[in-house]
Scaffold this motif. Structure first.
Motif, PDB file in Angstrom:
ATOM      1  N   ALA A 167       1.030  -1.163   0.103  1.00 25.01           N
ATOM      2  CA  ALA A 167      -0.030   0.136  -0.024  1.00 25.01           C
ATOM      3  C   ALA A 167       1.147   1.007   0.140  1.00 25.01           C
ATOM      4  O   ALA A 167       2.070   1.170   0.719  1.00 25.01           O
ATOM      5  CB  ALA A 167      -1.018  -0.153   1.242  1.00 25.01           C
ATOM      6  N   VAL A 168       0.261   2.278  -0.619  1.00 31.60           N
ATOM      7  CA  VAL A 168       1.143   3.529  -0.860  1.00 31.60           C
ATOM      8  C   VAL A 168      -0.009   4.490  -0.323  1.00 31.60           C
ATOM      9  O   VAL A 168      -1.028   4.565  -0.472  1.00 31.60           O
ATOM     10  CB  VAL A 168       1.321   3.757  -2.231  1.00 31.60           C
ATOM     11  CG1 VAL A 168       1.871   5.035  -2.419  1.00 31.60           C
ATOM     12  CG2 VAL A 168       2.435   2.826  -2.882  1.00 31.60           C
ATOM     13  N   GLN A 185       0.261   9.889  -1.911  1.00 30.41           N
ATOM     14  CA  GLN A 185       1.661   9.556  -2.838  1.00 30.41           C
ATOM     15  C   GLN A 185       1.343   8.751  -3.885  1.00 30.41           C
ATOM     16  O   GLN A 185       2.309   8.326  -4.806  1.00 30.41           O
ATOM     17  CB  GLN A 185       2.693   9.027  -1.983  1.00 30.41           C
ATOM     18  CG  GLN A 185       3.164   9.777  -0.839  1.00 30.41           C
ATOM     19  CD  GLN A 185       3.989  10.871  -1.450  1.00 30.41           C
ATOM     20  OE1 GLN A 185       4.428  10.988  -2.135  1.00 30.41           O
ATOM     21  NE2 GLN A 185       3.988  11.766  -0.416  1.00 30.41           N
ATOM     22  N   ARG A 186       0.056   8.477  -4.198  1.00 31.37           N
ATOM     23  CA  ARG A 186      -0.429   7.305  -5.332  1.00 31.37           C
ATOM     24  C   ARG A 186      -0.009   7.984  -6.681  1.00 31.37           C
ATOM     25  O   ARG A 186      -0.040   9.101  -6.851  1.00 31.37           O
ATOM     26  CB  ARG A 186      -1.897   6.867  -5.171  1.00 31.37           C
ATOM     27  CG  ARG A 186      -1.762   5.751  -4.020  1.00 31.37           C
ATOM     28  CD  ARG A 186      -3.450   5.676  -3.536  1.00 31.37           C
ATOM     29  NE  ARG A 186      -3.951   4.839  -4.768  1.00 31.37           N
ATOM     30  CZ  ARG A 186      -5.450   4.435  -4.352  1.00 31.37           C
ATOM     31  NH1 ARG A 186      -5.693   4.700  -3.195  1.00 31.37           N
ATOM     32  NH2 ARG A 186      -6.035   4.070  -5.431  1.00 31.37           N
ATOM     33  N   GLY A 187       0.340   6.908  -7.587  1.00 30.76           N
ATOM     34  CA  GLY A 187       0.493   7.426  -8.884  1.00 30.76           C
ATOM     35  C   GLY A 187       1.726   7.916  -9.344  1.00 30.76           C
ATOM     36  O   GLY A 187       1.998   8.653 -10.544  1.00 30.76           O
ATOM     37  N   LYS A 225      -2.749 -12.013  -3.713  1.00 29.62           N
ATOM     38  CA  LYS A 225      -3.942 -12.088  -3.930  1.00 29.62           C
ATOM     39  C   LYS A 225      -4.744 -10.713  -4.038  1.00 29.62           C
ATOM     40  O   LYS A 225      -4.248  -9.921  -3.243  1.00 29.62           O
ATOM     41  CB  LYS A 225      -4.802 -13.105  -2.921  1.00 29.62           C
ATOM     42  CG  LYS A 225      -4.333 -14.448  -2.613  1.00 29.62           C
ATOM     43  CD  LYS A 225      -5.316 -15.081  -1.663  1.00 29.62           C
ATOM     44  CE  LYS A 225      -4.680 -16.337  -1.144  1.00 29.62           C
ATOM     45  NZ  LYS A 225      -3.804 -16.057   0.082  1.00 29.62           N
ATOM     46  N   TYR A 229     -11.180  -2.376  -7.016  1.00 33.47           N
ATOM     47  CA  TYR A 229      -9.755  -2.944  -6.979  1.00 33.47           C
ATOM     48  C   TYR A 229      -9.251  -3.056  -8.629  1.00 33.47           C
ATOM     49  O   TYR A 229      -8.211  -3.389  -8.853  1.00 33.47           O
ATOM     50  CB  TYR A 229      -9.701  -4.317  -6.579  1.00 33.47           C
ATOM     51  CG  TYR A 229      -9.395  -4.277  -5.092  1.00 33.47           C
ATOM     52  CD1 TYR A 229      -8.106  -4.217  -4.468  1.00 33.47           C
ATOM     53  CD2 TYR A 229     -10.430  -4.289  -4.211  1.00 33.47           C
ATOM     54  CE1 TYR A 229      -8.071  -4.135  -3.228  1.00 33.47           C
ATOM     55  CE2 TYR A 229     -10.508  -4.012  -2.781  1.00 33.47           C
ATOM     56  CZ  TYR A 229      -9.236  -3.990  -2.546  1.00 33.47           C
ATOM     57  OH  TYR A 229      -9.113  -3.981  -0.934  1.00 33.47           O
TER      58      TYR A 229
HETATM   59  C1  LIG Z   1      -2.044  -0.315  -5.832  1.00 27.84           C
HETATM   60  C2  LIG Z   1      -0.821   0.733  -5.459  1.00 27.84           C
HETATM   61  C3  LIG Z   1      -0.004  -0.146  -4.541  1.00 27.84           C
HETATM   62  C4  LIG Z   1      -0.063   1.072  -6.622  1.00 27.84           C
HETATM   63  O1  LIG Z   1       0.814   2.227  -6.139  1.00 27.84           O
HETATM   64  P1  LIG Z   1       1.254   3.595  -6.782  1.00 27.84           P
HETATM   65  O2  LIG Z   1       2.358   3.967  -6.198  1.00 27.84           O
HETATM   66  O3  LIG Z   1      -0.278   4.265  -6.843  1.00 27.84           O
HETATM   67  O4  LIG Z   1       1.223   3.026  -8.369  1.00 27.84           O
HETATM   68  P2  LIG Z   1       2.637   3.408  -9.333  1.00 27.84           P
HETATM   69  O5  LIG Z   1       2.634   4.830  -9.467  1.00 27.84           O
HETATM   70  O6  LIG Z   1       3.944   2.930  -8.969  1.00 27.84           O
HETATM   71  O7  LIG Z   1       2.182   2.713 -10.915  1.00 27.84           O
HETATM   72  C5  LIG Z   1       2.819   1.627 -11.409  1.00 27.84           C
HETATM   73  C6  LIG Z   1       2.136   1.265 -12.435  1.00 27.84           C
HETATM   74  O8  LIG Z   1       0.668   0.956 -12.221  1.00 27.84           O
HETATM   75  C7  LIG Z   1       0.059   1.571 -13.138  1.00 27.84           C
HETATM   76  N1  LIG Z   1      -1.365   2.070 -12.243  1.00 27.84           N
HETATM   77  C8  LIG Z   1      -1.087   2.690 -10.963  1.00 27.84           C
HETATM   78  N2  LIG Z   1      -2.266   3.009 -10.630  1.00 27.84           N
HETATM   79  C9  LIG Z   1      -3.163   2.928 -11.777  1.00 27.84           C
HETATM   80  C10 LIG Z   1      -4.639   3.079 -11.821  1.00 27.84           C
HETATM   81  N3  LIG Z   1      -5.200   3.791 -10.943  1.00 27.84           N
HETATM   82  N4  LIG Z   1      -5.150   2.698 -13.069  1.00 27.84           N
HETATM   83  C11 LIG Z   1      -4.452   2.368 -14.090  1.00 27.84           C
HETATM   84  N5  LIG Z   1      -3.226   1.893 -13.999  1.00 27.84           N
HETATM   85  C12 LIG Z   1      -2.649   2.222 -12.792  1.00 27.84           C
HETATM   86  C13 LIG Z   1       0.592   2.987 -13.575  1.00 27.84           C
HETATM   87  O9  LIG Z   1       0.013   3.025 -14.939  1.00 27.84           O
HETATM   88  C14 LIG Z   1       2.067   2.445 -13.581  1.00 27.84           C
HETATM   89  O10 LIG Z   1       2.479   2.050 -14.949  1.00 27.84           O
HETATM   90  P3  LIG Z   1       3.604   2.676 -15.518  1.00 27.84           P
HETATM   91  O11 LIG Z   1       4.694   2.493 -14.778  1.00 27.84           O
HETATM   92  O12 LIG Z   1       3.433   1.827 -16.827  1.00 27.84           O
HETATM   93  O13 LIG Z   1       3.202   4.115 -15.759  1.00 27.84           O
HETATM   94  C15 LIG Z   1      -1.507   2.023  -4.798  1.00 27.84           C
HETATM   95  O14 LIG Z   1      -2.502   2.501  -5.545  1.00 27.84           O
HETATM   96  C16 LIG Z   1      -2.295   1.517  -3.478  1.00 27.84           C
HETATM   97  O15 LIG Z   1      -1.798   1.631  -2.368  1.00 27.84           O
HETATM   98  N6  LIG Z   1      -3.651   1.300  -3.559  1.00 27.84           N
HETATM   99  C17 LIG Z   1      -4.731   1.171  -2.476  1.00 27.84           C
HETATM  100  C18 LIG Z   1      -4.251  -0.409  -1.840  1.00 27.84           C
HETATM  101  C19 LIG Z   1      -4.209  -1.512  -2.612  1.00 27.84           C
HETATM  102  O16 LIG Z   1      -4.922  -1.516  -3.610  1.00 27.84           O
HETATM  103  N7  LIG Z   1      -3.130  -2.123  -2.405  1.00 27.84           N
HETATM  104  C20 LIG Z   1      -3.080  -3.794  -3.034  1.00 27.84           C
HETATM  105  C21 LIG Z   1      -3.846  -4.549  -2.199  1.00 27.84           C
HETATM  106  S1  LIG Z   1      -3.717  -6.237  -3.051  1.00 27.84           S
END
Ligand SMILES: CC(C)(COP(=O)(O)OP(=O)(O)OC[C@H]1O[C@@H](n2cnc3c(N)ncnc32)[C@H](O)[C@@H]1OP(=O)(O)O)[C@@H](O)C(=O)NCCC(=O)NCCS
Length: 160
Positions: free
Chosen positions: A85-86, A90-92, A118, A125
């Motif tokens: 989780a981020v 700070q996401r994206g 999983k 999601y």
């Molecule tokens: C899922 C999560 C860990 C991703 O972390 P993040 O820092 O936001 O993602 P990043 O900026 O590193 O993105 C990496 C890649 O994923 C893709 N991505 C990230 N968020 C996305 C979104 N909302 N929609 C589409 N693609 C996405 C990006 O396009 C990026 O691809 P690229 O490197 O080719 O540009 C974060 O958004 C989060 O904590 N989400 C909520 C909790 C969660 O779902 N955790 C996982 C539980 S299983």
């Protein structure tokens, strides 16, 4: 930005803060409790890949993301990411990918042949699913109605 592979008592608060900030766990407090339980276990028994390995990412002394992973007991070399989780603000910005790539590096160094995780199939999601696909995971299995009726469990994997 700095990776930290040690866990301290104050991380319990950071984990709670990061998970709450995502808004993904509202109405599912047992998920946050489960995450904290793993963290307490790592604090007590050691932050190791055979137990629960926590890896934090810090920026300006703030913990902005974390992941928790381990070898799956009774497998030779299959590892699982339990949490990633981020912080919402700070996401994206590539933080999730940085954490994921570091986990891949660590488990490969430990001799992993497979890494799984999983995630949920429900609409909330979909961005998470896209994230894992864009980081090189594939959907390998789906357990129907796992989390609740209509909410499948998707099992993503990466083979080495
Ligand atoms: C899922 C999560 C860990 C991703 O972390 P993040 O820092 O936001 O993602 P990043 O900026 O590193 O993105 C990496 C890649 O994923 C893709 N991505 C990230 N968020 C996305 C979104 N909302 N929609 C589409 N693609 C996405 C990006 O396009 C990026 O691809 P690229 O490197 O080719 O540009 C974060 O958004 C989060 O904590 N989400 C909520 C909790 C969660 O779902 N955790 C996982 C539980 S299983």
């Amino acid at each position: 930005m700095l990776f930290r592979n040690e866990i301290f008592e104050q991380d319990l608060e950071s984990i709670k803060d990061i998970l709450s900030s995502t808004g993904f766990f509202e109405g599912a407090p047992d998920e946050i409790d489960a995450a904290l339980k793993s963290a307490r276990q790592a604090l007590k028994d050691g932050n190791t890949i055979e137990n629960h390995a926590f890896l934090f990412l810090e920026q300006d002394a703030e913990t902005i993301g974390y992941t928790c992973f381990s070898r799956i007991p009774c497998t030779l070399s299959t590892y699982e990411i339990h949490w990633l989780a981020v912080h919402n603000n700070q996401r994206g910005r590539g933080i999730g990918k940085l954490l994921l790539n570091e986990v891949i590096k660590i488990v490969r160094q430990a001799g992993a042949s497979k890494l799984i995780l999983k995630t949920a199939g429900r609409d909330l999601y979909i961005p998470t699913q896209k994230f894992y696909l864009s980081c090189g995971f594939k959907e390998e299995a789906r357990l129907k109605n796992y989390y609740s009726k209509g909410d499948d469990c998707l099992i993503y994997s990466m083979d080495f």
